[in-house]
Design a protein around this motif. Structure first.
Motif, PDB file in Angstrom:
ATOM      1  N   PHE A  49     -39.281  36.018  42.630  1.00 28.45           N
ATOM      2  CA  PHE A  49     -39.544  36.488  41.268  1.00 28.45           C
ATOM      3  C   PHE A  49     -39.874  35.326  40.336  1.00 28.45           C
ATOM      4  N   LEU A  50     -39.090  34.254  40.425  1.00 33.72           N
ATOM      5  CA  LEU A  50     -39.357  33.092  39.572  1.00 33.72           C
ATOM      6  C   LEU A  50     -40.713  32.471  39.888  1.00 33.72           C
ATOM      7  N   THR A  51     -41.067  32.434  41.156  1.00 34.37           N
ATOM      8  CA  THR A  51     -42.354  31.873  41.557  1.00 34.37           C
ATOM      9  C   THR A  51     -43.506  32.701  41.004  1.00 34.37           C
ATOM     10  N   VAL A  52     -43.443  34.003  41.190  1.00 32.65           N
ATOM     11  CA  VAL A  52     -44.518  34.883  40.718  1.00 32.65           C
ATOM     12  C   VAL A  52     -44.618  34.837  39.197  1.00 32.65           C
ATOM     13  N   ALA A  53     -43.492  34.892  38.513  1.00 32.62           N
ATOM     14  CA  ALA A  53     -43.516  34.865  37.046  1.00 32.62           C
ATOM     15  C   ALA A  53     -44.071  33.541  36.532  1.00 32.62           C
ATOM     16  N   SER A  54     -43.670  32.435  37.139  1.00 36.68           N
ATOM     17  CA  SER A  54     -44.171  31.137  36.665  1.00 36.68           C
ATOM     18  C   SER A  54     -45.666  30.985  36.929  1.00 36.68           C
ATOM     19  N   ILE A  55     -46.138  31.468  38.055  1.00 38.62           N
ATOM     20  CA  ILE A  55     -47.569  31.379  38.347  1.00 38.62           C
ATOM     21  C   ILE A  55     -48.370  32.235  37.362  1.00 38.62           C
ATOM     22  N   LEU A  56     -47.870  33.428  37.056  1.00 37.50           N
ATOM     23  CA  LEU A  56     -48.568  34.285  36.097  1.00 37.50           C
ATOM     24  C   LEU A  56     -48.561  33.683  34.688  1.00 37.50           C
ATOM     25  N   LEU A  57     -47.467  33.033  34.320  1.00 42.82           N
ATOM     26  CA  LEU A  57     -47.419  32.384  33.009  1.00 42.82           C
ATOM     27  C   LEU A  57     -48.382  31.201  32.943  1.00 42.82           C
ATOM     28  N   VAL A  58     -48.446  30.421  34.013  1.00 46.29           N
ATOM     29  CA  VAL A  58     -49.402  29.302  34.046  1.00 46.29           C
ATOM     30  C   VAL A  58     -50.828  29.832  33.985  1.00 46.29           C
TER      31      VAL A  58
END
Length: 128
Positions: A49-58
């Motif tokens: 979840f943290l990986t997907v959210a951070s990639i989408l934010l970037v």
């Protein structure tokens, strides 16, 4: 894929992924799960979840950095998962085959969601 829709789809994915271990537990096949299975499950799920959210934010901040963020996030996720697996195996004595099956069940399904979700996001960017 926007962040709110990603969160909802990820929660649905986690619920669907948690059903088979629950069924194993309640049908008397709990020996197919390692002790502390849910710790392993929620650690890798939270990491995904943290990986997907951070990639989408970037991607929202700087779309040109999408590929680099994806590679960096995936690298951090696999390193964190391997370190967690090492510590898990050192602290808890388990059947190595059961652990391998449980770990890869969780890790590969989460990786499949991550890739699917991020590819849908990339596809949506190309349509604009």
């Amino acid at each position: 894929m926007k962040l709110p829709s990603t969160v909802v789809s990820y929660l649905l994915f986690v619920i669907i992924t948690a059903v088979p271990p629950l069924v194993l537990t309640y049908t008397g096949h709990a020996d197919w799960l390692v002790p502390q299975f849910w710790l392993l499950f929620f650690f890798i799920s939270g990491l995904t979840f943290l990986t997907v959210a951070s990639i989408l934010l970037v991607a929202k901040i700087n779309p040109e950095m999408y590929a680099q963020a994806f590679l960096a996030g995936t690298t951090v996720k696999i390193l964190a998962s391997m370190i967690f697996a090492l510590i898990f195996l050192l602290k808890i004595k388990v059947n190595k085959y059961v652990f391998a099956a449980d770990f890869f069940y969780i890790y590969f399904l989460n990786m499949a969601f991550e890739i699917y979700g991020l590819l849908c996001n990339l596809r949506n960017q190309n349509l604009k």
